[in-house]
Design a protein around this motif. Structure first.
Motif, PDB file in Angstrom:
ATOM      1  N   TRP A 152       0.845  -1.310   0.202  1.00 28.18           N
ATOM      2  CA  TRP A 152       0.161  -0.029   0.362  1.00 28.18           C
ATOM      3  C   TRP A 152       0.865   1.285  -0.113  1.00 28.18           C
ATOM      4  O   TRP A 152       2.180   1.551   0.857  1.00 28.18           O
ATOM      5  N   ARG A 153       0.375   2.355  -0.466  1.00 24.92           N
ATOM      6  CA  ARG A 153       0.744   3.327  -0.963  1.00 24.92           C
ATOM      7  C   ARG A 153       0.133   4.217  -0.919  1.00 24.92           C
ATOM      8  O   ARG A 153      -0.834   5.049  -1.355  1.00 24.92           O
ATOM      9  N   ALA A 154       0.817   5.872   0.385  1.00 26.80           N
ATOM     10  CA  ALA A 154      -0.201   7.121   0.160  1.00 26.80           C
ATOM     11  C   ALA A 154      -1.170   7.803  -0.996  1.00 26.80           C
ATOM     12  O   ALA A 154       0.290   7.511  -2.345  1.00 26.80           O
ATOM     13  N   PRO A 155      -2.326   7.641  -1.104  1.00 25.30           N
ATOM     14  CA  PRO A 155      -2.405   7.877  -2.794  1.00 25.30           C
ATOM     15  C   PRO A 155      -2.303   9.737  -3.051  1.00 25.30           C
ATOM     16  O   PRO A 155      -2.447  10.345  -2.223  1.00 25.30           O
ATOM     17  N   CYS A 156      -2.407   9.222  -4.393  1.00 20.54           N
ATOM     18  CA  CYS A 156      -2.081  10.903  -5.282  1.00 20.54           C
ATOM     19  C   CYS A 156      -4.043  11.216  -5.344  1.00 20.54           C
ATOM     20  O   CYS A 156      -4.550  10.238  -5.390  1.00 20.54           O
ATOM     21  N   LYS A 157      -4.095  12.262  -5.799  1.00 18.58           N
ATOM     22  CA  LYS A 157      -5.680  12.246  -6.124  1.00 18.58           C
ATOM     23  C   LYS A 157      -5.734  11.523  -7.726  1.00 18.58           C
ATOM     24  O   LYS A 157      -6.748  11.552  -7.985  1.00 18.58           O
ATOM     25  N   CYS A 158      -4.690  11.005  -8.492  1.00 18.87           N
ATOM     26  CA  CYS A 158      -4.622  10.685  -9.626  1.00 18.87           C
ATOM     27  C   CYS A 158      -5.118   9.306  -9.586  1.00 18.87           C
ATOM     28  O   CYS A 158      -5.261   8.075  -9.991  1.00 18.87           O
ATOM     29  N   LYS A 159      -4.952   8.727  -8.033  1.00 16.30           N
ATOM     30  CA  LYS A 159      -5.680   7.488  -7.204  1.00 16.30           C
ATOM     31  C   LYS A 159      -4.464   6.166  -7.708  1.00 16.30           C
ATOM     32  O   LYS A 159      -4.293   5.461  -7.261  1.00 16.30           O
ATOM     33  N   HIS A 160      -2.845   7.340  -8.130  1.00 18.02           N
ATOM     34  CA  HIS A 160      -2.152   6.170  -7.636  1.00 18.02           C
ATOM     35  C   HIS A 160      -0.708   6.744  -6.188  1.00 18.02           C
ATOM     36  O   HIS A 160      -0.708   7.589  -6.277  1.00 18.02           O
ATOM     37  N   GLY A 161      -0.074   5.777  -6.524  1.00 16.29           N
ATOM     38  CA  GLY A 161       0.257   6.260  -5.010  1.00 16.29           C
ATOM     39  C   GLY A 161       1.441   7.357  -5.244  1.00 16.29           C
ATOM     40  O   GLY A 161       2.026   7.148  -6.479  1.00 16.29           O
ATOM     41  N   HIS A 162       2.007   6.970  -4.300  1.00 15.74           N
ATOM     42  CA  HIS A 162       3.129   8.331  -4.250  1.00 15.74           C
ATOM     43  C   HIS A 162       4.242   8.125  -5.042  1.00 15.74           C
ATOM     44  O   HIS A 162       5.002   8.926  -5.595  1.00 15.74           O
ATOM     45  N   TYR A 185      -5.920  12.363   1.624  1.00 16.88           N
ATOM     46  CA  TYR A 185      -5.480  12.091   2.290  1.00 16.88           C
ATOM     47  C   TYR A 185      -5.206  13.178   2.852  1.00 16.88           C
ATOM     48  O   TYR A 185      -5.014  14.586   2.847  1.00 16.88           O
ATOM     49  N   ALA A 186      -5.510  13.439   4.391  1.00 12.64           N
ATOM     50  CA  ALA A 186      -5.059  14.110   5.794  1.00 12.64           C
ATOM     51  C   ALA A 186      -4.629  12.883   6.639  1.00 12.64           C
ATOM     52  O   ALA A 186      -4.829  12.418   6.893  1.00 12.64           O
ATOM     53  N   CYS A 187      -3.921  13.804   7.344  1.00  8.49           N
ATOM     54  CA  CYS A 187      -2.846  13.241   8.555  1.00  8.49           C
ATOM     55  C   CYS A 187      -4.235  13.071   9.517  1.00  8.49           C
ATOM     56  O   CYS A 187      -5.107  13.743  10.231  1.00  8.49           O
ATOM     57  N   ILE A 188      -3.721  12.005  10.658  1.00  6.70           N
ATOM     58  CA  ILE A 188      -5.120  11.979  11.733  1.00  6.70           C
ATOM     59  C   ILE A 188      -4.200  13.211  12.428  1.00  6.70           C
ATOM     60  O   ILE A 188      -5.421  13.285  13.407  1.00  6.70           O
ATOM     61  N   ASN A 189      -3.364  13.475  11.978  1.00  4.81           N
ATOM     62  CA  ASN A 189      -3.231  14.040  14.025  1.00  4.81           C
ATOM     63  C   ASN A 189      -3.542  15.346  13.819  1.00  4.81           C
ATOM     64  O   ASN A 189      -3.671  16.390  14.504  1.00  4.81           O
TER      65      ASN A 189
END
Length: 205
Positions: A131-141, A165-169
């Protein structure tokens, strides 16, 4: 039966006592503890810090601007870990470069729980290792060029990585953060925690 999300420390403590800690939370706590141990040993403290405190306050973000402790196993936007970057000079720590053309280490969350996506690990077939944090283009960083930030996925017209995405903190996106490298003396000078006080949950024994 509707799911109830804990809203206080007392509710979280009761839930942990009743059901045990979530595996993702255990993994994140272990990484934070590892980062604290590495910082104490090297004298270099690396944190992922929110620089848009006004936005964080508007969205109900946490009081601390330090959203994550960074360890050698932490991942950069380029896709490589901190340990795969050049060594850090303890006397004058700066973001190290990487052999993949990365300009300098920039932390990115490596687990969906860090971004409030707690449901993903519960899905059948989900693999946190890929899993990779996603870009708005839906592909991983790591599908984006480490210098231009353009997406390299075939057929994607994304011109630059924009966090989806947004940081949970702090409730802010990737772009509202910076990865900070500091010595013990630099943190002590401005009253930021070091040593034992830098360990996770040090202020909530």
């Amino acid at each position: 039966m509707p799911m109830v999300v804990a809203q206080s420390a007392e509710q979280i403590e009761r839930a942990v006592a009743a059901y045990g800690p979530a595996p993702g939370g255990v993994a994140l706590m272990a990484e934070a503890a590892e980062a604290a141990a590495e910082a104490a040993a090297s004298g270099v403290y690396i944190t992922w810090r929110c620089v848009d405190r006004q936005s964080a306050a508007r969205h109900g973000g946490g009081a601390s601007d330090e959203c994550a402790r960074v360890a050698r196993a932490s991942r950069c936007l380029c896709g490589c870990t901190l340990g795969e970057h050049a060594p850090i000079v303890a006397r004058n720590p700066r973001a190290p470069k990487c052999g993949c053309r990365c300009y300098g280490f920039e932390f990115v969350p490596s687990r969906p729980e860090e971004l409030g996506m707690w449901w993903l690990p519960r899905r059948a077939g989900f693999d946190v290792r890929t899993w990779r944090a996603p870009c708005k283009c839906k592909h991983g960083h790591d599908a984006h060029d480490p210098q231009t930030r353009r997406c390299r996925a075939p057929g994607c017209g994304c011109g630059a990585f924009a966090s989806d995405y947004a940081c949970i903190n702090c409730e802010c996106g990737q772009e509202a953060h910076e990865t900070v490298f500091e010595t013990t003396a630099e943190r002590d000078a401005v009253g930021r925690p070091t040593g034992e006080r830098f360990k996770p949950l040090a202020d909530s024994p």
